[in-house]
Scaffold this active site. Structure first.
Site, PDB file in Angstrom:
ATOM      1  N   HIS A 153       1.381  -1.006   0.134  1.00 15.85           N
ATOM      2  CA  HIS A 153       0.159   0.191  -0.266  1.00 15.85           C
ATOM      3  C   HIS A 153       1.030   1.203   0.309  1.00 15.85           C
ATOM      4  O   HIS A 153       1.085   2.243   0.939  1.00 15.85           O
ATOM      5  CB  HIS A 153      -0.860  -0.154   1.165  1.00 15.85           C
ATOM      6  N   PRO A 154       1.707   1.137  -0.989  1.00 16.29           N
ATOM      7  CA  PRO A 154       2.766   2.869  -1.129  1.00 16.29           C
ATOM      8  C   PRO A 154       1.288   3.982  -1.065  1.00 16.29           C
ATOM      9  O   PRO A 154       0.748   3.499  -2.315  1.00 16.29           O
ATOM     10  CB  PRO A 154       3.813   2.981  -1.654  1.00 16.29           C
TER      11      PRO A 154
END
Length: 559
Positions: free
Chosen positions: A469-470
């Site tokens: 989940h950058p």
């Protein structure tokens, strides 16, 4: 034709939506550029095959972090979609909006107008919830959202929800609606048994529009600037460099890794980063690539004492039967991501909204499919979702084909380390509840011996993985925040005709998977670009009665 009104870079979770919405106006021309190719693959479209495209270079950029100091020098995978649909074509299809407080936090951080009441209409606009429209859910949107097989195929799903209630947490009938906190059914972006990526949901229905052109398998190098005005992009294909011009705007939707690196190669970013990469500084924007955030998770695994786990479905012939049924009917185990129950809790008193998320899986195996427990098992994927640590992404040269340097700085903040200690203990408490007793065997990992602060810290450092989940690397913010790259209309400060629209613009990461908020951002940004908006919607949201003094509560009130 090499000139368009809108040039959109990246056909992912946001880019496909922008292409659809902006091309609704037949008087404008739109081009959508994508580095990857077609998503027309059984591995992409079959929900149960989710681990396969993630492991294929055809669909995945295959980024990797630098050696992370907080993880004893480990380097973590950072997969990003390189295919039409982007990461929505290779992700786990978990549909989680985040808590209303998460979105309100964006406005508190300086992103004027980005609050829950303004964003709720766009969450509703994008989805078609299988139970129909309500005050909280959309019923006519492009993205189909359901609850898998409604937990009917495995008793472990309900046992996990019941265990959460045994431990003193509430039940939630819809964590994407009135009440996120608690345990309940998990939702997924699957429609008719097929992955509901943005490519399938938004792009496929409008590919025939004469004012929309999609160009795939091209690698965008940089934005072409005339002074501080964006006038097009330069991309590489088949070894050639080609320029594509914009009469109106260039919109970067290349994701939290791609968008900041394209800006940096265009001379827009922190002066020191650009100088180190031998790139001329056009706009010194210190926030480009900074504020990078991600979620970490672990697999908390137990042996299962009854023959009901997914581990029994991993033989080649069982997989073959599942696949054959899916091909014929789009039903059964092939039509789900297998995360059909979940939980959201607060790790400590003083938090108004959850910071820990559970994905429950009735099997014991790695998310990427590389390894599984030999017998029957079950697990939860769990981790604190509101980290205080911040990282960065930076180009190291002007070479557009070179991978950037990515450093998340995981666990650099003491509160993050304490949240993990609490997370491990609270999770074990849930999994030890009576409702799971008929199924629970030995703890596979972490192992009951992992219980002191020191042993938890060491185990977490050695075993955490990215939840992929950058985000937050080109953040929205106020004019007086030097690290805010974008204004509240997603325009790049110091430039004209240039916007960024994807998960990189989040000021703060949400509590949950990021695909749903990324799609919401694109829906709302499309209206901002067109100088229109849906009216805000005020709805009640559940708040625990005693959040200031208690870590858990089954009673609450409308905030």
């Amino acid at each position: 034709m090499n000139e368009f009104d809108y040039v959109i870079v990246g056909a992912g979770s946001a880019g496909c939506i922008l292409a659809n919405r902006l091309s609704e106006d037949p008087s404008v021309s739109v081009v959508l550029l994508e580095a990857g190719g077609s998503d027309n693959s059984i591995f992409v479209r079959m929900p149960t095959a989710l681990s396969i495209p993630m492991n294929m270079s055809r669909f995945n950029w295959g980024f990797e972090s630098e050696a992370e100091p907080g993880l004893d020098g480990r380097r973590l995978d950072c997969p990003r979609g390189k295919v039409l649909g982007g990461s929505s074509s290779i992700n786990g299809m978990a549909f989680v909006r985040g808590h209303a407080c998460d979105i309100d936090e964006w406005e508190s951080a300086g992103a004027s107008g980005w609050n829950y009441t303004n964003c709720l209409p766009y969450y509703k606009k994008l989805e078609s919830w299988h139970h129909g429209e309500s005050r909280y859910r959309g019923g006519q949107g492009p993205v189909g959202v359901n609850a898998g097989n409604d937990m009917r195929l495995n008793p472990l799903y309900q046992a996990f929800i019941d265990a959460g209630q045994d431990a003193g947490y509430p039940f939630t009938a819809d964590y994407n609606g009135y009440q996120q906190e608690g345990f309940g059914q998990k939702h997924m972006s699957v429609k008719g048994g097929i992955r509901a990526s943005t490519s399938r949901s938004y792009l496929d229905p409008v590919r025939s529009r004469p004012n929309l052109k999609v160009i795939s398998r091209v690698h965008v190098d940089k934005v072409i600037m005339d002074g501080t005005r964006a006038i097009g992009v330069e991309y590489i294909t088949a070894g050639r460099s080609i320029k594509l011009l914009s009469r109106g705007e260039v919109i970067l939707s290349a994701g939290s890794i791609g968008s900041p690196t394209i800006l940096q190669r265009s001379g827009i970013g922190p002066a020191k980063t650009l100088e180190n990469a031998s790139i001329d500084v056009l706009v010194d924007s210190p926030g480009v690539g900074e504020n990078l955030q991600d979620h970490l998770e672990v697999y908390f695994q137990y042996e299962c004492t009854q023959p009901v786990s997914l581990n029994r479905e991993l033989s080649w012939w069982r997989k073959g039967l599942i696949g054959a049924r899916w091909v014929a009917t789009k039903k059964g185990l092939g039509a789900t991501n297998h995360f059909e129950s979940c939980g959201f809790i607060r790790s400590r008193a003083g938090l108004k909204s959850p910071n820990i998320q559970y994905h429950f899986l009735p099997g014991a195996m790695r998310y990427d499919g590389r390894a599984a427990f030999a017998g029957d098992g079950f697990q939860v994927h769990v981790g604190p979702n509101k980290p205080s640590s911040r990282g960065r992404v930076a180009v190291t040269s002007a070479d557009p084909l070179a991978s950037p340097s990515i450093l998340f700085n995981y666990l650099q903040h003491e509160q993050d380390r304490q949240d993990w200690r609490d997370c491990i203990r609270l999770t074990r408490e849930v999994l030890q509840q009576p409702s799971l007793s008929p199924f629970r065997g030995n703890e596979i990992q972490p192992g009951m011996q992992i219980n002191s602060d020191e042993s938890i810290d060491a185990w977490v450092k050695a075993n955490v993985e990215s939840a992929y989940h950058p985000s937050c690397s080109v953040k929205l913010g106020s004019d007086d925040d030097p690290m805010a790259v974008l204004d509240s209309d997603c325009r790049v400060r110091g430039c004209e005709g240039l916007r960024v629209v994807d998960s990189s613009i989040f000021p703060v990461i949400t509590n949950g998977n990021l695909n749903a908020p990324s799609m919401m951002v694109a829906e709302r940004a499309a209206d901002l670009i067109r100088n229109q908006h849906l009216p805000a919607e005020e709805v009640p949201v559940w708040e625990p009665d005693d959040w200031e003094t208690s870590q858990r509560s089954v009673t609450g009130h409308e905030r």
